[in-house]
Design an enzyme around this catalytic site. Sequence first.
Site, PDB file in Angstrom:
ATOM      1  N   HIS A 186      80.726  24.729  38.469  1.00  0.00           N
ATOM      2  CA  HIS A 186      80.518  23.131  37.761  1.00  0.00           C
ATOM      3  C   HIS A 186      81.259  23.415  36.316  1.00  0.00           C
ATOM      4  O   HIS A 186      82.333  22.408  36.234  1.00  0.00           O
ATOM      5  CB  HIS A 186      79.138  22.924  37.608  1.00  0.00           C
ATOM      6  CG  HIS A 186      78.479  22.531  38.973  1.00  0.00           C
ATOM      7  ND1 HIS A 186      77.309  22.615  39.260  1.00  0.00           N
ATOM      8  CD2 HIS A 186      79.061  22.021  40.254  1.00  0.00           C
ATOM      9  CE1 HIS A 186      76.990  22.412  40.375  1.00  0.00           C
ATOM     10  NE2 HIS A 186      78.099  21.795  41.138  1.00  0.00           N
ATOM     11  N   ARG A 288      85.881  12.411  47.290  1.00  0.00           N
ATOM     12  CA  ARG A 288      84.839  12.907  47.483  1.00  0.00           C
ATOM     13  C   ARG A 288      83.796  11.712  47.607  1.00  0.00           C
ATOM     14  O   ARG A 288      83.703  11.010  46.585  1.00  0.00           O
ATOM     15  CB  ARG A 288      84.154  13.780  46.504  1.00  0.00           C
ATOM     16  CG  ARG A 288      85.181  15.057  46.403  1.00  0.00           C
ATOM     17  CD  ARG A 288      84.459  16.042  45.237  1.00  0.00           C
ATOM     18  NE  ARG A 288      85.426  17.177  44.895  1.00  0.00           N
ATOM     19  CZ  ARG A 288      86.150  17.349  44.034  1.00  0.00           C
ATOM     20  NH1 ARG A 288      86.477  16.184  43.596  1.00  0.00           N
ATOM     21  NH2 ARG A 288      86.768  18.404  43.948  1.00  0.00           N
ATOM     22  N   ARG A 325      87.314  12.031  52.303  1.00  0.00           N
ATOM     23  CA  ARG A 325      86.237  13.120  53.045  1.00  0.00           C
ATOM     24  C   ARG A 325      85.113  12.357  53.362  1.00  0.00           C
ATOM     25  O   ARG A 325      84.489  11.927  52.379  1.00  0.00           O
ATOM     26  CB  ARG A 325      86.092  14.360  52.012  1.00  0.00           C
ATOM     27  CG  ARG A 325      85.366  15.513  52.749  1.00  0.00           C
ATOM     28  CD  ARG A 325      85.080  16.722  51.705  1.00  0.00           C
ATOM     29  NE  ARG A 325      84.137  16.241  50.768  1.00  0.00           N
ATOM     30  CZ  ARG A 325      84.002  17.231  49.757  1.00  0.00           C
ATOM     31  NH1 ARG A 325      84.638  18.381  49.781  1.00  0.00           N
ATOM     32  NH2 ARG A 325      83.217  16.726  48.655  1.00  0.00           N
ATOM     33  N   GLU A 415      87.644  25.125  55.836  1.00  0.00           N
ATOM     34  CA  GLU A 415      87.040  25.716  54.825  1.00  0.00           C
ATOM     35  C   GLU A 415      86.334  26.771  55.531  1.00  0.00           C
ATOM     36  O   GLU A 415      85.464  27.632  54.702  1.00  0.00           O
ATOM     37  CB  GLU A 415      86.053  24.855  54.340  1.00  0.00           C
ATOM     38  CG  GLU A 415      86.521  23.577  53.816  1.00  0.00           C
ATOM     39  CD  GLU A 415      85.358  22.465  53.628  1.00  0.00           C
ATOM     40  OE1 GLU A 415      85.054  22.051  52.477  1.00  0.00           O
ATOM     41  OE2 GLU A 415      85.207  21.822  54.628  1.00  0.00           O
ATOM     42  N   ASN A 438      88.127  26.665  47.898  1.00  0.00           N
ATOM     43  CA  ASN A 438      86.958  27.005  47.126  1.00  0.00           C
ATOM     44  C   ASN A 438      85.955  27.535  48.272  1.00  0.00           C
ATOM     45  O   ASN A 438      85.509  28.527  48.362  1.00  0.00           O
ATOM     46  CB  ASN A 438      86.107  25.646  46.466  1.00  0.00           C
ATOM     47  CG  ASN A 438      87.162  25.289  45.505  1.00  0.00           C
ATOM     48  OD1 ASN A 438      88.312  25.594  45.374  1.00  0.00           O
ATOM     49  ND2 ASN A 438      86.818  23.970  44.855  1.00  0.00           N
ATOM     50  N   ASP A 439      85.576  26.763  49.338  1.00  0.00           N
ATOM     51  CA  ASP A 439      84.544  27.144  50.229  1.00  0.00           C
ATOM     52  C   ASP A 439      85.350  28.174  51.170  1.00  0.00           C
ATOM     53  O   ASP A 439      84.592  29.052  51.799  1.00  0.00           O
ATOM     54  CB  ASP A 439      84.086  25.960  51.173  1.00  0.00           C
ATOM     55  CG  ASP A 439      82.978  25.162  50.648  1.00  0.00           C
ATOM     56  OD1 ASP A 439      81.990  26.221  50.029  1.00  0.00           O
ATOM     57  OD2 ASP A 439      82.799  24.041  50.668  1.00  0.00           O
ATOM     58  N   ARG A 449      80.494  30.887  45.200  1.00  0.00           N
ATOM     59  CA  ARG A 449      81.408  30.288  44.012  1.00  0.00           C
ATOM     60  C   ARG A 449      80.846  30.263  42.899  1.00  0.00           C
ATOM     61  O   ARG A 449      81.321  29.959  41.884  1.00  0.00           O
ATOM     62  CB  ARG A 449      82.192  28.914  44.601  1.00  0.00           C
ATOM     63  CG  ARG A 449      81.028  28.014  44.839  1.00  0.00           C
ATOM     64  CD  ARG A 449      81.708  26.820  45.679  1.00  0.00           C
ATOM     65  NE  ARG A 449      82.353  25.823  44.675  1.00  0.00           N
ATOM     66  CZ  ARG A 449      82.608  24.462  45.018  1.00  0.00           C
ATOM     67  NH1 ARG A 449      82.626  24.036  46.504  1.00  0.00           N
ATOM     68  NH2 ARG A 449      83.319  23.866  44.177  1.00  0.00           N
ATOM     69  N   CYS A 486      93.587  20.898  48.847  1.00  0.00           N
ATOM     70  CA  CYS A 486      92.683  20.066  48.092  1.00  0.00           C
ATOM     71  C   CYS A 486      91.545  20.913  47.276  1.00  0.00           C
ATOM     72  O   CYS A 486      90.941  20.363  46.512  1.00  0.00           O
ATOM     73  CB  CYS A 486      92.157  18.879  48.823  1.00  0.00           C
ATOM     74  SG  CYS A 486      90.656  19.348  49.791  1.00  0.00           S
TER      75      CYS A 486
END
Length: 556
Positions: A186, A288, A325, A415, A438-439, A449, A486
């Site tokens: 974050h 998002r 998404r 992902e 990321n995932d 993460r 993305c």
Amino acid sequence: METTLRGVGVSHGVAIGEVRHMGTAVLEPPARQIPADEAPREQGRARQAVEAVAADLVARGNLAGGEAQAVLEAQAMMAQDPELMADVERRIAVGSTAERAVYDAFAAYRALLAGAGDYLAGRVADLDDVRNRIVARLLGVPMPGVPDSDEPYVLIARDLAPADTALLDPTLVLGFVTEEGGPTSHSAILARALGVPAVVALPGAGDLVEGTLIAVDGSTGEIFVSPSEEKRAELTRAAEERRAALAASSGPGATSDGHKVPLLANVGGPADVPAAVEAGAEGVGLFRTEFLFLDDSTQAPSEEKQVEAYRQVLEAFPEGRVVVRVLDAGADKPLDFLTPADEPNPALGVRGLRTLLDHPEVLRTQLTALAKASEGLPVYLEVMAPMVADRLDAKAFADACREAGLRAKFGAMVEIPSAALRARSILQEVEFLSLGTNDLAQYTFAADRQVGAVSRLQDPWQPALLDLVAASAEAAQAEGKSCGVCGEAASDPLLACVLAGLGVTSLSMGAASLPYVRATLAKHTLAQCERAASAARAADTAEDARRAAQAVLSGE
């Protein structure tokens, strides 16, 4: 004497200033027994403190907007967790003070999270921050936090809570360095949104002496302690050259020989749109939609509320591309009305598309709202599902889109490694792929993460991750379809060139990163990007991959 330390650079730019440490006082209240007749009053105090902290977190989120708002609203929900509050009241009923009951109840929940596997263990820092805020309010003491200073400084912390990162003043906080965290934590995401240079996962950062002059390079992850005048001049010159290149860069994303690589923005809601437009985003590559569902974790937002929010974003990009998404609930984004409460490992359970297929009415309402929001607009709407594992998932999502009367392209996020390995199969059902790096890194390397101890495995330069990106891009090319990125990988200008060389057809990132990526792509031909991609994939480590790509692109 000048020394060099290296962490993980997560937000571009150079900061030179004196060290100031984050307040880290341990807020452990004394243990003392209270008479039984005081219990109702103490329970009332506890409830008031919890509600005040939750309201403060929501207010901070409203001020910050964008990415920060969703993160802070999730923290507010954590503060108001009914099971935690019930435990607090039980402890008060048997003689604890309000502050001690909060401290002990959160400690018990903390132990559960810490022992529940890496994914949930990564949420411990957020939980600690909520606990400290409630206890500080009950004790009537200031919350340990960002230091008071009239002069600009570089902030050093073990980790930064989202509530602190979201409202940092960039005119005072030149940059920050943390011992923990990772490139997709974050704090890292919010630092990029603020445009503050940042380095995370630097062991021993807390040992830097207060007042020491340091230089932070958020691009390379290097920290120069007591830098010489020559080093400071060199870093300042490089930063000025970077700024000049950014100022000269405009227009659509493309390599120097004209190969188009559309540059899109990641947005978390209407509040993120102005920055994306100002940065020259060619559209939205990741919209998002979770922000709408975090307002009330007990029920989904109405169709009307969704239509209004979606239309605000769609109207901002006439003739542009907007990729939405659908709701990605579960794991670190639990919702009471959707998410199972007893999953042993939510990251590997019912989340993303799996959640929506279990609750088809929620998916149907969202898709219908998107269809209505796009009516009459010249926008190119694309809708994608998170956490697609195979062709059956992709077909179920495409069928739901058609049943809702949605006139848009349907896509799948990659992902999960299975989706990359079987991308051609998935593309028989959908029209595009979007890589959530990321995932994808998290599931490829079994590395949360949010956990700094495994941050090297979250590095998007890992050759195994690049192999999966290449497999997805090659599958899309073979099917005549598009494959974008993305995830946070797209925000690294050097890596953006490598991704283009791997065959990725668009890149989406936080608005602050767009000028850096645009300027860097414009310096290199597609052939150079392809050679850099090959060199990176031939390496054995993330660091070697980065060096190999840099050598190719710099002509070494």
